[in-house]
Design a protein around this motif. Structure first.
Motif, PDB file in Angstrom:
ATOM      1  N   ARG A  12       5.925 -10.412   1.657  1.00  0.00           N
ATOM      2  CA  ARG A  12       4.716 -11.487   1.702  1.00  0.00           C
ATOM      3  C   ARG A  12       3.932 -10.683   2.946  1.00  0.00           C
ATOM      4  NH1 ARG A  12       2.371 -14.791   4.670  1.00  0.00           N
ATOM      5  NH2 ARG A  12       4.116 -15.053   5.961  1.00  0.00           N
ATOM      6  N   LEU A  13       4.640 -10.471   4.044  1.00  0.00           N
ATOM      7  CA  LEU A  13       4.065  -9.931   5.181  1.00  0.00           C
ATOM      8  C   LEU A  13       3.340  -8.507   4.838  1.00  0.00           C
ATOM      9  CD1 LEU A  13       6.432 -11.451   8.023  1.00  0.00           C
ATOM     10  CD2 LEU A  13       4.126 -11.998   7.271  1.00  0.00           C
ATOM     11  N   ALA A  14       4.366  -7.924   4.073  1.00  0.00           N
ATOM     12  CA  ALA A  14       3.912  -6.328   3.979  1.00  0.00           C
ATOM     13  C   ALA A  14       2.612  -6.306   3.079  1.00  0.00           C
ATOM     14  CB  ALA A  14       4.906  -5.815   3.075  1.00  0.00           C
ATOM     15  N   MET A  15       2.359  -7.337   2.423  1.00  0.00           N
ATOM     16  CA  MET A  15       1.217  -7.370   1.601  1.00  0.00           C
ATOM     17  C   MET A  15      -0.035  -7.344   2.332  1.00  0.00           C
ATOM     18  SD  MET A  15       2.105  -9.853  -1.666  1.00  0.00           S
ATOM     19  CE  MET A  15       3.635  -9.506  -2.679  1.00  0.00           C
ATOM     20  N   GLU A  20      -1.763   2.318   3.955  1.00  0.00           N
ATOM     21  CA  GLU A  20      -1.768   3.170   2.757  1.00  0.00           C
ATOM     22  C   GLU A  20      -0.557   4.024   2.924  1.00  0.00           C
ATOM     23  OE1 GLU A  20      -3.151   3.416  -0.172  1.00  0.00           O
ATOM     24  OE2 GLU A  20      -4.030   1.267   0.496  1.00  0.00           O
ATOM     25  N   GLU A  21      -0.024   4.488   3.896  1.00  0.00           N
ATOM     26  CA  GLU A  21       0.963   5.366   4.292  1.00  0.00           C
ATOM     27  C   GLU A  21       2.283   4.738   3.819  1.00  0.00           C
ATOM     28  OE1 GLU A  21       3.290   7.555   7.974  1.00  0.00           O
ATOM     29  OE2 GLU A  21       1.171   8.132   7.661  1.00  0.00           O
ATOM     30  N   ASP A  22       2.390   3.470   4.227  1.00  0.00           N
ATOM     31  CA  ASP A  22       3.377   2.789   3.975  1.00  0.00           C
ATOM     32  C   ASP A  22       3.598   2.482   2.453  1.00  0.00           C
ATOM     33  OD1 ASP A  22       4.074   1.874   6.544  1.00  0.00           O
ATOM     34  OD2 ASP A  22       2.955   0.106   6.626  1.00  0.00           O
ATOM     35  N   LEU A  23       2.505   2.065   1.786  1.00  0.00           N
ATOM     36  CA  LEU A  23       2.736   2.010   0.549  1.00  0.00           C
ATOM     37  C   LEU A  23       3.134   3.263  -0.249  1.00  0.00           C
ATOM     38  CD1 LEU A  23      -0.438  -0.154   0.041  1.00  0.00           C
ATOM     39  CD2 LEU A  23       1.867  -0.830  -0.485  1.00  0.00           C
ATOM     40  N   LYS A  24       2.512   4.373   0.066  1.00  0.00           N
ATOM     41  CA  LYS A  24       2.819   5.683  -0.643  1.00  0.00           C
ATOM     42  C   LYS A  24       4.469   6.076  -0.358  1.00  0.00           C
ATOM     43  CE  LYS A  24      -1.751   7.793  -0.224  1.00  0.00           C
ATOM     44  NZ  LYS A  24      -2.531   8.777   0.659  1.00  0.00           N
ATOM     45  N   ARG A  25       4.927   5.599   0.842  1.00  0.00           N
ATOM     46  CA  ARG A  25       6.352   5.532   1.053  1.00  0.00           C
ATOM     47  C   ARG A  25       7.179   4.790   0.257  1.00  0.00           C
ATOM     48  NH1 ARG A  25      10.654   8.001   2.692  1.00  0.00           N
ATOM     49  NH2 ARG A  25      12.357   6.723   4.009  1.00  0.00           N
ATOM     50  N   LYS A 121      -0.929  -6.943  -4.124  1.00  0.00           N
ATOM     51  CA  LYS A 121      -1.116  -8.379  -3.046  1.00  0.00           C
ATOM     52  C   LYS A 121      -0.662  -9.512  -3.911  1.00  0.00           C
ATOM     53  CE  LYS A 121      -4.020  -6.303   0.513  1.00  0.00           C
ATOM     54  NZ  LYS A 121      -2.964  -5.602   0.916  1.00  0.00           N
ATOM     55  N   ASN A 122       0.078  -9.392  -5.021  1.00  0.00           N
ATOM     56  CA  ASN A 122       0.667 -10.274  -5.991  1.00  0.00           C
ATOM     57  C   ASN A 122       1.798 -11.013  -5.627  1.00  0.00           C
ATOM     58  OD1 ASN A 122       1.168 -11.852  -8.223  1.00  0.00           O
ATOM     59  ND2 ASN A 122       0.520 -10.677  -9.489  1.00  0.00           N
ATOM     60  N   GLU A 124       3.295 -13.977  -6.265  1.00  0.00           N
ATOM     61  CA  GLU A 124       4.167 -14.543  -7.235  1.00  0.00           C
ATOM     62  C   GLU A 124       4.868 -13.482  -7.994  1.00  0.00           C
ATOM     63  OE1 GLU A 124       4.843 -17.805  -7.106  1.00  0.00           O
ATOM     64  OE2 GLU A 124       3.515 -18.019  -5.130  1.00  0.00           O
ATOM     65  N   ALA A 125       4.341 -12.788  -8.481  1.00  0.00           N
ATOM     66  CA  ALA A 125       4.983 -11.668  -9.278  1.00  0.00           C
ATOM     67  C   ALA A 125       5.928 -11.014  -8.407  1.00  0.00           C
ATOM     68  CB  ALA A 125       4.013 -10.580  -9.710  1.00  0.00           C
ATOM     69  N   CYS A 126       5.598 -10.643  -7.130  1.00  0.00           N
ATOM     70  CA  CYS A 126       6.821 -10.056  -6.441  1.00  0.00           C
ATOM     71  C   CYS A 126       7.928 -11.024  -6.184  1.00  0.00           C
ATOM     72  CB  CYS A 126       5.849  -9.655  -5.006  1.00  0.00           C
ATOM     73  SG  CYS A 126       7.122  -8.667  -3.894  1.00  0.00           S
ATOM     74  N   LYS A 127       7.675 -12.238  -5.891  1.00  0.00           N
ATOM     75  CA  LYS A 127       8.613 -13.170  -5.508  1.00  0.00           C
ATOM     76  C   LYS A 127       9.637 -13.377  -6.919  1.00  0.00           C
ATOM     77  CE  LYS A 127       9.449 -18.096  -4.242  1.00  0.00           C
ATOM     78  NZ  LYS A 127       8.655 -19.362  -3.827  1.00  0.00           N
TER      79      LYS A 127
END
Length: 148
Positions: A12-15, A20-25, A121-122, A124-127
């Motif tokens: 949740r916090l990551a959202m 962008e670099e974090d997401l690519k990793r 940033k979803n 509910e789907a992530c959880k």
């Protein structure tokens, strides 16, 4: 319980905080996990289990790092070895023949699904996917959950 609470909150916090670099990793780590899962190139089963568990650990550690909450990052670091051992235990429940036949397609690749949920940033789907993944281990349901 530990992973349910900590990793879902980190996601949740990551959202909110991931770059962008974090997401690519994170995407790269999801792909590495899938590649390790599918890499049955004559390697013995124990080595395969260790590679898959290591890739799994690195993915989930990245989710924690992306929270940018130093206490969560520290908590994961303290629990890193037991988490790895648990992941290794779970992966080792797959026998070599079944693991070789099982493909992580888009409806079974929970790591990639979690990555996409964080990226989009979803929460509910992530959880839902996190809970399904952890529940499958708790119930010893080695079929892998359907995600997304």
């Amino acid at each position: 319980e530990f992973r349910n609470h900590m990793e879902i909150e980190c996601a949740r916090l990551a959202m909110e905080r991931a770059t962008e670099e974090d997401l690519k990793r994170l995407e790269k780590l999801a792909i590495v996990h899938r590649e390790e899962w599918e890499a049955h190139d004559g390697t013995n089963h124990e080595k395969w289990c260790r590679r898959v568990a290591q890739a799994d650990l690195e993915f989930h550690e990245q989710v924690c790092k992306m929270s940018y909450n130093l206490l969560y990052v520290y908590a994961f670091a303290v629990a890193r070895e037991p988490i790895y051992e648990y992941m290794l235990f779970c992966v080792s429940k797959w026998n070599a023949d079944d693991a070789q036949k099982f493909t992580l397609d888009r409806r079974r690749d929970v790591h990639y699904s979690i990555y996409k949920s964080i990226r989009d940033k979803n929460f509910e789907a992530c959880k839902k996917d996190y809970l399904a993944m952890i529940e499958s281990y708790t119930n010893i349901d080695w079929s892998m959950p359907v995600v997304g």
